[in-house]
Design a protein around this motif. Structure first.
Motif, mmCIF file in Angstrom:
data_model
loop_
_atom_site.group_PDB
_atom_site.id
_atom_site.type_symbol
_atom_site.label_atom_id
_atom_site.label_comp_id
_atom_site.label_asym_id
_atom_site.label_seq_id
_atom_site.Cartn_x
_atom_site.Cartn_y
_atom_site.Cartn_z
ATOM 1 N N GLN A 44 27.600 -8.160 23.399
ATOM 2 C CA GLN A 44 28.123 -7.163 24.335
ATOM 3 C C GLN A 44 29.413 -7.654 24.989
ATOM 4 O OE1 GLN A 44 27.138 -4.131 24.975
ATOM 5 N NE2 GLN A 44 25.135 -4.026 23.989
ATOM 6 N N PHE A 45 29.419 -8.932 25.375
ATOM 7 C CA PHE A 45 30.598 -9.513 26.014
ATOM 8 C C PHE A 45 31.770 -9.550 25.036
ATOM 9 C CE2 PHE A 45 33.260 -13.216 26.962
ATOM 10 C CZ PHE A 45 33.582 -12.995 28.291
ATOM 11 N N VAL A 46 31.508 -10.034 23.828
ATOM 12 C CA VAL A 46 32.577 -10.115 22.819
ATOM 13 C C VAL A 46 33.090 -8.722 22.479
ATOM 14 C CG1 VAL A 46 33.159 -10.857 20.482
ATOM 15 C CG2 VAL A 46 31.660 -12.282 21.902
ATOM 16 N N SER A 47 32.179 -7.765 22.385
ATOM 17 C CA SER A 47 32.565 -6.382 22.101
ATOM 18 C C SER A 47 33.531 -5.855 23.151
ATOM 19 C CB SER A 47 31.312 -5.494 22.047
ATOM 20 O OG SER A 47 31.668 -4.133 21.943
ATOM 21 N N PHE A 48 33.214 -6.095 24.416
ATOM 22 C CA PHE A 48 34.049 -5.589 25.508
ATOM 23 C C PHE A 48 35.482 -6.091 25.396
ATOM 24 C CE2 PHE A 48 35.814 -5.856 29.807
ATOM 25 C CZ PHE A 48 35.574 -4.579 30.287
ATOM 26 N N ARG B 191 38.574 3.950 26.736
ATOM 27 C CA ARG B 191 38.225 5.047 27.643
ATOM 28 C C ARG B 191 36.734 5.023 27.995
ATOM 29 N NH1 ARG B 191 38.035 11.209 26.660
ATOM 30 N NH2 ARG B 191 38.369 12.031 28.765
ATOM 31 N N ASP B 192 35.904 4.589 27.054
ATOM 32 C CA ASP B 192 34.457 4.523 27.302
ATOM 33 C C ASP B 192 34.055 3.319 28.150
ATOM 34 O OD1 ASP B 192 34.018 6.817 25.804
ATOM 35 O OD2 ASP B 192 33.503 5.721 23.966
ATOM 36 N N THR B 193 34.819 2.234 28.057
ATOM 37 C CA THR B 193 34.408 0.984 28.714
ATOM 38 C C THR B 193 35.211 0.655 29.964
ATOM 39 O OG1 THR B 193 35.872 -0.297 27.235
ATOM 40 C CG2 THR B 193 33.560 -0.044 26.570
ATOM 41 N N ILE C 139 35.266 -4.227 19.168
ATOM 42 C CA ILE C 139 34.361 -4.171 18.027
ATOM 43 C C ILE C 139 32.953 -3.884 18.559
ATOM 44 C CG2 ILE C 139 33.499 -5.435 16.014
ATOM 45 C CD1 ILE C 139 35.907 -7.357 16.388
ATOM 46 N N THR C 140 32.183 -3.055 17.885
ATOM 47 C CA THR C 140 30.848 -2.733 18.383
ATOM 48 C C THR C 140 29.979 -3.988 18.433
ATOM 49 O OG1 THR C 140 29.889 -2.260 16.207
ATOM 50 C CG2 THR C 140 30.997 -0.437 17.348
ATOM 51 N N PRO C 141 29.016 -4.052 19.357
ATOM 52 C CA PRO C 141 28.145 -5.230 19.444
ATOM 53 C C PRO C 141 27.424 -5.541 18.131
ATOM 54 C CG PRO C 141 27.899 -3.881 21.400
ATOM 55 C CD PRO C 141 28.751 -3.102 20.455
#
Length: 221
Positions: free
Chosen positions: A39-43, A87-89, A47-49
């Motif tokens: 989750q952290f790397v994705s943010f 925009r989502d995050t 890239i999706t988790p």
């Protein structure tokens, strides 16, 4: 270099960086998952988790294709995905996404142009990409904890995005954490941290661990 060979080279670099992070984690007495949380790397990469997990386990990363037409289609799709991800995050305080009107007002890019970019109906020019990334970077810096949206975020394929993030962790973040840990373990006259700018900390981790353990044993005795 073919797409396949570039994918293999990127996968090898991801594996090498993961190995360095595992060494840092072992030295710090932490599970590697603390630093490679999907989750952290994705943010920080867009890239999706799920895909982050696959790449860290050795899946072949996607790279930019060769050929003008294929590259244009790829970049348009990638920009759409990354912009929608931002925009989502990177939302308002209450979790509400910034509206297209909010983005228009902040960037001076028209509502219609932003809509076309979000829908993948047009390609982003350099000026539009820069303004949109700067807007979401400012939003990120106001979050708790603050973070950054690096320049080029919306154009980085997953290989480039993940390698850039992992390199930052290895060369800067975890390195600084180890040096701070050393400063606590030894008194400032024993370790000249100010002169450690070019030290390859990863290579020295086994020696540092031995010195740390010996120092702890002496204190315990």
């Amino acid at each position: 270099m073919t797409d396949s060979s570039r994918q293999k080279a990127a996968a090898a670099e991801i594996a090498r960086l993961r190995g360095d992070i595992e060494k840092y984690a072992a030295y710090l007495g932490q599970p590697v998952e603390r630093f490679l949380n999907p989750q952290f790397v994705s943010f920080h990469t867009g890239i999706t988790p799920q895909r982050v997990g696959e790449l860290l386990q050795g899946a072949m990363p996607e790279v930019e294709p060769e050929g003008k037409e294929a590259l244009e289609v790829f970049q348009r799709r990638l920009f759409r995905e990354r912009l929608n991800f931002l925009r989502d995050t990177r939302t308002k305080c209450g979790g509400e996404p910034y509206s297209l009107r909010d983005m228009e007002e902040a960037t001076n890019i028209s509502f219609q142009q932003i809509s076309s970019l979000l829908n993948g109906k047009r390609s982003a020019n350099a000026a539009h990409a820069d303004r949109l990334e700067r807007f979401f970077d400012q939003v990120s810096q106001r979050r708790t904890p603050p973070s950054r949206v690096p320049r080029g975020f919306c154009h980085r394929d997953e290989a480039t995005a993940l390698i850039t993030h992992l390199t930052q962790m290895v060369d800067t973040d975890l390195r600084a954490l180890v040096l701070a840990t050393l400063a606590e373990e030894f008194d400032s006259t024993s370790v000249a941290l100010r002169g450690a700018g070019e030290i390859d900390v990863v290579t020295l981790l086994p020696v540092l661990a031995q010195l740390r353990d010996e120092a702890r044993a002496r204190r315990g005795g």
